[in-house]
Design an enzyme around this catalytic site. Structure first.
Site, PDB file in Angstrom:
ATOM      1  N   THR A  36       0.941  -1.147   0.018  1.00 32.62           N
ATOM      2  CA  THR A  36       0.037   0.035   0.053  1.00 32.62           C
ATOM      3  C   THR A  36       0.867   1.235  -0.061  1.00 32.62           C
ATOM      4  O   THR A  36       0.578   2.245  -0.499  1.00 32.62           O
ATOM      5  CB  THR A  36      -0.859   0.160   1.154  1.00 32.62           C
ATOM      6  N   GLU A  44       0.732   9.440  -5.798  1.00 28.91           N
ATOM      7  CA  GLU A  44       0.957  10.929  -5.648  1.00 28.91           C
ATOM      8  C   GLU A  44       2.055  11.168  -6.911  1.00 28.91           C
ATOM      9  O   GLU A  44       1.849  12.394  -7.407  1.00 28.91           O
ATOM     10  CB  GLU A  44       2.285  11.164  -4.458  1.00 28.91           C
ATOM     11  N   HIS A  70      -7.081   0.082  -1.350  1.00 22.90           N
ATOM     12  CA  HIS A  70      -6.009  -1.024  -2.011  1.00 22.90           C
ATOM     13  C   HIS A  70      -6.906  -2.250  -1.965  1.00 22.90           C
ATOM     14  O   HIS A  70      -6.882  -2.948  -0.977  1.00 22.90           O
ATOM     15  CB  HIS A  70      -4.617  -1.147  -1.042  1.00 22.90           C
TER      16      HIS A  70
END
Length: 135
Positions: A36, A44, A70
């Site tokens: 994750t 990002e 996730h």
């Protein structure tokens, strides 16, 4: 910020899952699957790709928030594609919707918020934070 950033713009990245992306804590691999933490990093990064062409020389983007789910595991050597779509732009705040897929389908989705600030403002914020930490 330069003109031209618009709702609907997209950016993508593609890569193969490698062992450095496995879920691990304190240097110990928990399971040999895409973590994750790595997914957040890639979401990002792909969101940052949207803002890069619009930053002035004196500006930088700073993370404001990340929210992801996730939803499926991905193993080593699997190809992953991550896409960001600009969904909201308010003054210096940029919000993207993000999605990640492997060959089997969707493995994660979320939102990334970035704030465009002057480099001087960011430096001042960091210095102020250091002063508080030292007290």
């Amino acid at each position: 910020m330069k003109e031209g950033m618009e709702i609907g713009q997209t950016a993508t990245i593609e890569f193969e899952v490698t062992p450095d992306m496995f879920a691990s804590f304190e240097g110990k691999v928990v399971h040999e699957a895409y973590s994750t933490v790595s997914m957040v990093y890639h979401m990002e990064w792909v969101s940052r790709k949207i803002i890069l062409p619009y930053l002035e020389a004196h500006e930088e983007g700073m993370g404001g928030a990340v929210s992801i789910k996730h939803i499926a595991p991905t193993t080593s050597k699997t190809r992953v594609k991550v896409k960001a779509t600009l969904i909201e732009l308010k003054n210096n705040i940029v919000i993207t919707k993000t999605e990640a897929w492997n060959e089997q389908g969707l493995i994660g989705h979320g939102e990334v918020k970035q704030v465009i600030l002057s480099k001087e403002k960011i430096t001042q914020m960091i210095n102020d934070s250091k002063k508080v930490a030292e007290e």
